[in-house]
Every structure is written in C-alpha cells, then in structure tokens.
Design a protein around this motif. Structure first.
Motif, PDB file in Angstrom:
ATOM      1  N   ARG A  40       0.841  -1.212   0.000  1.00 25.19           N
ATOM      2  CA  ARG A  40       0.000   0.000   0.000  1.00 25.19           C
ATOM      3  C   ARG A  40       0.867   1.249   0.000  1.00 25.19           C
ATOM      4  O   ARG A  40       0.607   2.199  -0.726  1.00 25.19           O
ATOM      5  N   TYR A  41       1.908   1.259   0.838  1.00 26.43           N
ATOM      6  CA  TYR A  41       2.806   2.413   0.897  1.00 26.43           C
ATOM      7  C   TYR A  41       3.506   2.614  -0.443  1.00 26.43           C
ATOM      8  O   TYR A  41       3.670   3.745  -0.904  1.00 26.43           O
ATOM      9  N   SER A  42       3.904   1.509  -1.074  1.00 27.05           N
ATOM     10  CA  SER A  42       4.551   1.600  -2.383  1.00 27.05           C
ATOM     11  C   SER A  42       3.599   2.212  -3.401  1.00 27.05           C
ATOM     12  O   SER A  42       3.973   3.112  -4.165  1.00 27.05           O
ATOM     13  N   LEU A  43       2.365   1.729  -3.420  1.00 28.38           N
ATOM     14  CA  LEU A  43       1.370   2.274  -4.335  1.00 28.38           C
ATOM     15  C   LEU A  43       1.105   3.748  -4.052  1.00 28.38           C
ATOM     16  O   LEU A  43       0.977   4.550  -4.978  1.00 28.38           O
ATOM     17  N   HIS A  44       1.015   4.093  -2.777  1.00 25.41           N
ATOM     18  CA  HIS A  44       0.783   5.490  -2.396  1.00 25.41           C
ATOM     19  C   HIS A  44       1.877   6.378  -2.975  1.00 25.41           C
ATOM     20  O   HIS A  44       1.586   7.410  -3.592  1.00 25.41           O
ATOM     21  N   TYR A  45       3.117   5.966  -2.803  1.00 24.53           N
ATOM     22  CA  TYR A  45       4.228   6.788  -3.281  1.00 24.53           C
ATOM     23  C   TYR A  45       4.251   6.866  -4.803  1.00 24.53           C
ATOM     24  O   TYR A  45       4.416   7.941  -5.383  1.00 24.53           O
ATOM     25  N   LEU A  46       4.057   5.736  -5.466  1.00 19.30           N
ATOM     26  CA  LEU A  46       4.072   5.716  -6.928  1.00 19.30           C
ATOM     27  C   LEU A  46       2.910   6.521  -7.515  1.00 19.30           C
ATOM     28  O   LEU A  46       3.075   7.233  -8.503  1.00 19.30           O
ATOM     29  N   MET A  47       1.733   6.431  -6.908  1.00 23.53           N
ATOM     30  CA  MET A  47       0.584   7.203  -7.380  1.00 23.53           C
ATOM     31  C   MET A  47       0.797   8.694  -7.144  1.00 23.53           C
ATOM     32  O   MET A  47       0.379   9.519  -7.951  1.00 23.53           O
TER      33      MET A  47
END
Length: 197
Positions: A40-47
């Motif tokens: 989730r954190y990875s997706l948050h940063y990439l988004m």
C-alpha cells in the motif's frame, strides 16, 4: 509495533494462488495486493509521484514512514530491511500481477495502466473510525426523530418553523458531505503527504 512484525509471514501465505490471475485485476488480487502495508505504501508513493522511481528512493521513503522519521534520518539498516523485502517479494508480486513494472536489473519501478483499476478498492477506513455509511444512517435517523418530534409538537422542536427544520436538516447533510469529501481525499492512496494507515 513495526511493519515487519505485522504479519509478513501471514501475508506471504495469502499471496499463494494469485500468480494465476488472468484477464485483468480480480477482486482477490486487488485485496491481496492492498492487504500488505508495504505494498500500500509503495502504491501510495508511486501514485503520488506519477513517474518512474528508483528502488533506492522508494525504500528510503517507505522506511521513513514505517519508522516515523524524516527521510534524511533513515538509517542504512532501516532502508535495507525495506529494500530487501521490496526487491525479493513485494515488487515481483506486484509486477506479476501487472500493477507495476519492476525492472530488477535497473532497480526502477513504475505504475502500469492496470494499476488504475485499483482505484475502486482504495478507500481507506481507519480502524478507529466508523464507516461513513453508518454515520449517514445515524444522521438520517436523528433527522427523522427531529421531524417526528416537531410533528407531534414536542418542545423545542415545535418552536422550529417547517422551513427552519428543513434548513437545519439540509445544513447537517451538506456539512457532512463536505467533511466526508475532505476526509476521503485525505485518506486515499496517492494523496499528498504520508500514506493512510
């Protein structure tokens, strides 16, 4: 409690069987991808960034969030713990399911077009808050009671004119909708700032 101890083992066990996902993003794949804080954190940063990101940059940012420190204060050990887990487990899993493109040799990650399919699953309800649907149900019930008490002439509701009561109910719902919209935007993956819990 650190993210590492939140059940990485249990999460790894739930990842079994999602490799065979075909024809787009299934609900099972989406929930499995979003079940792990690091993903989730990875997706948050990439988004949030909307660009190709290096594994080093991503691991530093995640280590800062996980350890509740500034990015400049992340230690080598903290970053490497996240870096290793991302490189060996999370990013390959996300790549296999077409959520990110992970080039392990170059150490770069980028969201795929299919990642946008996750939008429908990204509403985050913090565990210490009630769902908005329950809030609106309660607000509707409260307004119904107020209208009923006004109709039977019970003080102080009997003192409100019909237009005043309608204005009060409208104000409550509009104010709630504005608060809901603000809360929803602040608690979505990819919004500015730290990721929602």
């Amino acid at each position: 409690m650190s993210v590492e101890s939140i059940g990485e083992t249990a999460i790894e066990e739930t990842d079994e069987g999602i490799d065979d996902a075909s024809d787009g993003l299934t609900q099972d794949v989406a929930f499995t991808m979003l079940s792990c804080p690091r993903r989730r954190y990875s997706l948050h940063y990439l988004m949030r960034e909307q660009r190709e990101v290096s594994l080093r940059e991503l691991s530093r940012e995640l280590a800062a969030w996980e350890n509740d420190v500034d990015v400049d204060a992340v230690t080598h050990k903290q970053r490497m713990r996240v870096y290793t887990a991302l490189r060996q487990s999370h990013l390959p899993k996300m790549d296999e399911n077409d959520i990110v493109e992970f080039d392990s040799s170059a150490g770069v990650i980028e969201l795929t077009d299919d990642a946008s399919e996750l939008e429908v699953y990204l509403d985050v309800v913090p565990h210490d808050e009630i769902p908005w649907s329950t809030y609106y149900l309660g607000l509707g019930g409260l307004c119904a009671v107020a209208v009923t008490l006004s109709g039977v002439g019970l003080f102080p509701f009997s003192e409100l004119p019909g237009l005043g009561l309608a204005a009060l109910v409208t104000l409550l719902f509009v104010g709630s909708a504005v608060a809901h919209r603000y809360h929803e935007r602040a608690n979505r993956l990819g919004s500015a700032g730290d990721p929602p819990a």
